[in-house]
Design a protein around this motif. Structure first.
Motif, PDB file in Angstrom:
ATOM      1  N   ARG A  94     -12.997   5.070  10.846  1.00  0.00           N
ATOM      2  CA  ARG A  94     -13.437   5.881  11.993  1.00  0.00           C
ATOM      3  C   ARG A  94     -14.923   6.204  11.927  1.00  0.00           C
ATOM      4  NH1 ARG A  94      -8.471   7.930  11.045  1.00  0.00           N
ATOM      5  NH2 ARG A  94      -9.237   9.601   9.723  1.00  0.00           N
ATOM      6  N   SER A  95     -15.437   6.421  10.718  1.00  0.00           N
ATOM      7  CA  SER A  95     -16.852   6.813  10.584  1.00  0.00           C
ATOM      8  C   SER A  95     -17.797   5.681  10.973  1.00  0.00           C
ATOM      9  CB  SER A  95     -17.135   7.281   9.159  1.00  0.00           C
ATOM     10  OG  SER A  95     -17.123   6.194   8.258  1.00  0.00           O
ATOM     11  N   SER A  96     -17.304   4.446  10.985  1.00  0.00           N
ATOM     12  CA  SER A  96     -18.168   3.319  11.340  1.00  0.00           C
ATOM     13  C   SER A  96     -18.232   3.082  12.850  1.00  0.00           C
ATOM     14  CB  SER A  96     -17.700   2.052  10.622  1.00  0.00           C
ATOM     15  OG  SER A  96     -16.442   1.654  11.119  1.00  0.00           O
ATOM     16  N   ILE A  97     -17.445   3.816  13.619  1.00  0.00           N
ATOM     17  CA  ILE A  97     -17.416   3.642  15.076  1.00  0.00           C
ATOM     18  C   ILE A  97     -18.378   4.642  15.710  1.00  0.00           C
ATOM     19  CG2 ILE A  97     -15.985   3.730  17.151  1.00  0.00           C
ATOM     20  CD1 ILE A  97     -13.556   3.244  15.252  1.00  0.00           C
ATOM     21  N   PRO A  98     -19.352   4.172  16.485  1.00  0.00           N
ATOM     22  CA  PRO A  98     -20.250   5.115  17.180  1.00  0.00           C
ATOM     23  C   PRO A  98     -19.454   6.069  18.070  1.00  0.00           C
ATOM     24  CG  PRO A  98     -21.066   2.858  17.345  1.00  0.00           C
ATOM     25  CD  PRO A  98     -19.682   2.780  16.759  1.00  0.00           C
TER      26      PRO A  98
ATOM     27  N   LEU B 249     -13.190   3.956  23.671  1.00  0.00           N
ATOM     28  CA  LEU B 249     -13.057   2.536  23.965  1.00  0.00           C
ATOM     29  C   LEU B 249     -12.265   1.845  22.849  1.00  0.00           C
ATOM     30  CD1 LEU B 249     -13.833   0.019  25.656  1.00  0.00           C
ATOM     31  CD2 LEU B 249     -15.909  -0.088  24.277  1.00  0.00           C
ATOM     32  N   VAL B 250     -12.616   2.127  21.612  1.00  0.00           N
ATOM     33  CA  VAL B 250     -11.913   1.535  20.478  1.00  0.00           C
ATOM     34  C   VAL B 250     -10.467   2.021  20.439  1.00  0.00           C
ATOM     35  CG1 VAL B 250     -11.840   1.428  17.950  1.00  0.00           C
ATOM     36  CG2 VAL B 250     -14.017   1.178  19.154  1.00  0.00           C
ATOM     37  N   PHE B 251     -10.257   3.303  20.697  1.00  0.00           N
ATOM     38  CA  PHE B 251      -8.895   3.843  20.700  1.00  0.00           C
ATOM     39  C   PHE B 251      -8.052   3.163  21.773  1.00  0.00           C
ATOM     40  CE2 PHE B 251      -5.810   7.480  21.093  1.00  0.00           C
ATOM     41  CZ  PHE B 251      -5.290   7.350  19.816  1.00  0.00           C
TER      42      PHE B 251
ATOM     43  N   ALA C 100       0.829  -1.206   0.000  1.00  0.00           N
ATOM     44  CA  ALA C 100       0.000   0.000   0.000  1.00  0.00           C
ATOM     45  C   ALA C 100       0.864   1.256   0.000  1.00  0.00           C
ATOM     46  CB  ALA C 100      -0.935  -0.005   1.215  1.00  0.00           C
ATOM     47  N   ALA C 101       1.989   1.203   0.684  1.00  0.00           N
ATOM     48  CA  ALA C 101       2.873   2.372   0.776  1.00  0.00           C
ATOM     49  C   ALA C 101       3.410   2.807  -0.578  1.00  0.00           C
ATOM     50  CB  ALA C 101       4.033   2.079   1.728  1.00  0.00           C
ATOM     51  N   VAL C 102       3.530   1.871  -1.507  1.00  0.00           N
ATOM     52  CA  VAL C 102       4.076   2.230  -2.824  1.00  0.00           C
ATOM     53  C   VAL C 102       3.021   2.278  -3.917  1.00  0.00           C
ATOM     54  CG1 VAL C 102       6.394   1.390  -2.278  1.00  0.00           C
ATOM     55  CG2 VAL C 102       4.739  -0.159  -3.371  1.00  0.00           C
ATOM     56  N   THR C 103       1.766   1.940  -3.593  1.00  0.00           N
ATOM     57  CA  THR C 103       0.726   1.945  -4.620  1.00  0.00           C
ATOM     58  C   THR C 103      -0.421   2.907  -4.340  1.00  0.00           C
ATOM     59  OG1 THR C 103      -0.433   0.090  -3.586  1.00  0.00           O
ATOM     60  CG2 THR C 103       1.179  -0.439  -5.313  1.00  0.00           C
ATOM     61  N   MET C 104      -0.553   3.372  -3.116  1.00  0.00           N
ATOM     62  CA  MET C 104      -1.659   4.256  -2.748  1.00  0.00           C
ATOM     63  C   MET C 104      -1.149   5.662  -2.473  1.00  0.00           C
ATOM     64  SD  MET C 104      -3.765   1.774  -0.143  1.00  0.00           S
ATOM     65  CE  MET C 104      -5.091   2.949   0.088  1.00  0.00           C
ATOM     66  N   THR C 105      -2.004   6.619  -2.789  1.00  0.00           N
ATOM     67  CA  THR C 105      -1.668   7.999  -2.443  1.00  0.00           C
ATOM     68  C   THR C 105      -1.997   8.234  -0.971  1.00  0.00           C
ATOM     69  OG1 THR C 105      -3.864   8.890  -2.934  1.00  0.00           O
ATOM     70  CG2 THR C 105      -2.282   8.743  -4.784  1.00  0.00           C
ATOM     71  N   GLN C 106      -1.469   9.309  -0.417  1.00  0.00           N
ATOM     72  CA  GLN C 106      -1.782   9.653   0.969  1.00  0.00           C
ATOM     73  C   GLN C 106      -3.274   9.921   1.123  1.00  0.00           C
ATOM     74  OE1 GLN C 106       0.496   9.577   3.635  1.00  0.00           O
ATOM     75  NE2 GLN C 106      -1.414   9.623   4.754  1.00  0.00           N
ATOM     76  N   ASP C 107      -3.888  10.567   0.132  1.00  0.00           N
ATOM     77  CA  ASP C 107      -5.331  10.818   0.205  1.00  0.00           C
ATOM     78  C   ASP C 107      -6.126   9.513   0.249  1.00  0.00           C
ATOM     79  OD1 ASP C 107      -4.985  13.558   0.244  1.00  0.00           O
ATOM     80  OD2 ASP C 107      -5.404  13.815  -1.898  1.00  0.00           O
ATOM     81  N   GLU C 108      -5.704   8.515  -0.534  1.00  0.00           N
ATOM     82  CA  GLU C 108      -6.386   7.223  -0.509  1.00  0.00           C
ATOM     83  C   GLU C 108      -6.211   6.540   0.851  1.00  0.00           C
ATOM     84  OE1 GLU C 108      -6.106   5.844  -5.188  1.00  0.00           O
ATOM     85  OE2 GLU C 108      -4.317   5.653  -3.911  1.00  0.00           O
ATOM     86  N   TRP C 109      -5.008   6.584   1.389  1.00  0.00           N
ATOM     87  CA  TRP C 109      -4.745   6.001   2.705  1.00  0.00           C
ATOM     88  C   TRP C 109      -5.579   6.701   3.780  1.00  0.00           C
ATOM     89  CZ3 TRP C 109      -2.804   1.563   4.015  1.00  0.00           C
ATOM     90  CH2 TRP C 109      -2.386   1.337   5.318  1.00  0.00           C
ATOM     91  N   ASN C 110      -5.632   8.043   3.703  1.00  0.00           N
ATOM     92  CA  ASN C 110      -6.435   8.810   4.660  1.00  0.00           C
ATOM     93  C   ASN C 110      -7.912   8.439   4.562  1.00  0.00           C
ATOM     94  OD1 ASN C 110      -4.078  10.095   5.389  1.00  0.00           O
ATOM     95  ND2 ASN C 110      -4.553  11.993   4.323  1.00  0.00           N
ATOM     96  N   ALA C 111      -8.399   8.204   3.340  1.00  0.00           N
ATOM     97  CA  ALA C 111      -9.805   7.851   3.141  1.00  0.00           C
ATOM     98  C   ALA C 111     -10.141   6.518   3.815  1.00  0.00           C
ATOM     99  CB  ALA C 111     -10.135   7.798   1.654  1.00  0.00           C
ATOM    100  N   ILE C 112      -9.200   5.583   3.791  1.00  0.00           N
ATOM    101  CA  ILE C 112      -9.425   4.298   4.464  1.00  0.00           C
ATOM    102  C   ILE C 112      -9.583   4.523   5.968  1.00  0.00           C
ATOM    103  CG2 ILE C 112      -8.347   2.100   5.087  1.00  0.00           C
ATOM    104  CD1 ILE C 112      -7.124   2.084   2.262  1.00  0.00           C
TER     105      ILE C 112
END
Length: 111
Positions: free
Chosen positions: A54-58, A64-66, A37-49
């Protein structure tokens, strides 16, 4: 539905199996997927993941998750995870999140 010593033991055994399988998977992910992933994804793509995860965590469970994420880390990795947090969020973690996680994990382990 009927917690007792037998179901407690069965649950503990199942969780140990899950932990073994998950640990192997996560080790493979760190060893094989992250470098790719480090050599195939952009930082924006990594950030989106990360944002998607994070958006799926209530909101009421975010600390608690952190806490679960931070617990197995060594000091360097923990500092790395805390570094990008804005100072007010880091302060919230220190004053509310971490104590809440410590209390929760202590109760969980005592059960």
């Amino acid at each position: 539905q009927s917690p007792d010593a037998a179901t407690q033991g069965a649950l503990a055994h199942s969780l140990e199996g899950l932990t073994t399988t998950l640990s192997a998977h996560l080790d493979d992910e760190e060893r094989l997927v992250v470098p790719l992933a480090a050599v195939t994804m952009t930082q924006d793509e990594w950030n989106a993941i990360g944002e998607h995860a994070r958006s799926s965590i209530p909101q009421e469970q975010i600390f608690l998750v952190f806490g679960m994420l931070l617990e197995p880390l060594d000091d360097d990795d923990r500092a790395f995870m805390l570094a990008p947090l804005p100072p007010p969020v880091r302060e919230l973690w220190t004053t509310m999140g971490e104590p809440g996680w410590q209390q929760y994990s202590a109760q969980l382990r005592a059960a």
